[in-house]
Design an enzyme around this catalytic site. Structure first.
Site, short mmCIF file in Angstrom:
data_model
loop_
_atom_site.label_atom_id
_atom_site.label_comp_id
_atom_site.label_asym_id
_atom_site.label_seq_id
_atom_site.Cartn_x
_atom_site.Cartn_y
_atom_site.Cartn_z
N GLU A 136 0.87 -1.24 0.20
CA GLU A 136 -0.13 0.20 0.14
C GLU A 136 0.89 1.23 -0.15
O GLU A 136 1.29 1.75 1.06
CB GLU A 136 -1.04 -0.17 1.18
N LYS A 157 -2.41 -1.92 -3.10
CA LYS A 157 -3.59 -1.07 -2.31
C LYS A 157 -3.24 0.28 -2.87
O LYS A 157 -2.31 0.96 -1.97
CB LYS A 157 -3.77 -1.31 -1.09
#
Ligand code: 13P
Length: 343
Positions: free
Chosen positions: A177, A219
């Site tokens: 992420e 992500k």
């Protein structure tokens, strides 16, 4: 390391019509969220709130996995059932946030770096024993005058790659992420530029660290105009620029992109996801791993009161249903008003 099993888990997390619920707020963040609705941030209340989320009837129809904070991975419901088991009974895969949050990056005023690599191998082995099957590490990149720098971005890419390699070694699917924040007055073009730069560096680092792309998920943030930008971007523009950015940087071997919501209103995050899926030319699954955009209405309905559990669960299911529909581009504003009509 059984990479085939990891690939199967990664694909299950982005199964059609489902997405991920991020319920991994650190103690500081959950305290802030509870305060906003007048709930006290005790261990018991955190457990009650997360149990409420996980036991929402039929949640597994729309939610493939839940990201937990370490405390939750070790908690049990009042009847002694581990919360991890509460999830697996719903057919939901448990995951765990493994970074230790962000600190100032030495020598680079205004930039941050994520901590948590020391001892990570041992922690991952324990999380796997406790039932986690995937993991998440968040890099936080702010936009400002002269930041981010190339050094700041490279430090994040290195951290994400080290985390991803260690996760795969431990038998956990890494969710990588790199979040470029939407805070500030930047234009959507500037947000695009920074997102493209970090994604390029991240995939170079993942290659350098021998991370199996088929056994991970990305992500990313959506590409947006800053919250203080005088020229707001429309839904179609956000979808077009987000997709263009990913097509130029993310290898097709990655099974899925699970977007964060990043502070967008819940309905707007759903609209953006819907538009992304309507564009229909992506080599990966385009899914969600929302925190606030799934939980905000549920938290507001709950307010720390046991009497509000059913209303809070209904609010969570409504957001989960809308985002699940957006996975196939079948979300419409009518889904929101239909839910508000009296039964
Ligand atoms: P938001 O969707 O609220 O941005 O949270 C997602 C997340 O997990 C951030 O790390």
């Amino acid at each position: 390391m059984n990479l085939t099993a990891l690939e199967t888990t990664a694909r299950a997390l982005v199964a059609a019509g489902k997405g991920i619920l991020a319920a991994d707020e650190s103690q500081g963040t959950i305290e802030k969220r509870f305060k906003s609705v007048g709930a006290e941030c005790t261990e018991g209340n955190r457990r009650a709130y997360r149990k409420l989320l996980f036991t929402a009837p039929g949640l597994g129809e729309f939610i493939s996995g839940v990201i937990l904070f370490e405390e939750t991975l070790r908690q049990t419901a009042a009847d002694g059932t581990p919360l991890v088991e509460v999830l697996t009974r719903q057919g939901i895969i448990p995951g765990i946030k493994v970074d230790k949050g962000v600190k100032a990056l030495a020598g680079f005023p205004g930039e941050k770096i994520t901590e948590g690599l020391d001892g990570l191998r041992e922690r991952l082995a324990e999380y796997a024993r406790l039932g986690a099957r995937f993991s998440k590490w968040r890099a936080v990149i702010g936009i400002g005058t002269d930041i981010p720098t190339r050094t700041g971005l490279a430090a994040h890419a290195y951290g994400l790659a080290r985390f991803a390699a260690l996760s795969q070694e431990a038998g956990l699917v890494p969710i990588v992420e790199p979040e470029v924040l939407m805070d500030g007055g930047h234009t959507i073009e500037r947000h695009y530029e920074v997102t493209e730069a970090i994604l390029n560096l991240v995939f170079q680092a993942l290659f350098d660290h021998r991370v199996r792309l088929e056994a991970m998920l990305l992500k990313p943030n959506m590409v947006l105009a800053g919250t203080e930008c005088p020229q707001p971007a429309g839904v179609a523009q956000v979808a077009e620029m987000t997709l263009r950015c990913a097509l130029r940087t993310v290898p097709a071997a990655v099974p899925g992109l699970v977007f964060l919501s990043g502070g967008q209103s819940d309905a707007l995050a759903t609209e953006h996801l819907n538009a992304l899926n309507r564009a229909g030319r992506a080599p990966w699954e385009l899914s969600f791993s929302f925190g606030r955009a799934l939980q905000a209405p549920a938290l507001k309905a709950w307010r720390g009161q046991a009497a509000n559990v059913s209303a809070a669960q209904a609010a969570l299911l409504q957001r989960a249903r809308c985002n699940a529909a957006a996975r196939s581009g079948n979300y419409s504003a009518a889904m929101e008003t239909a839910a508000q009509a009296p039964a």
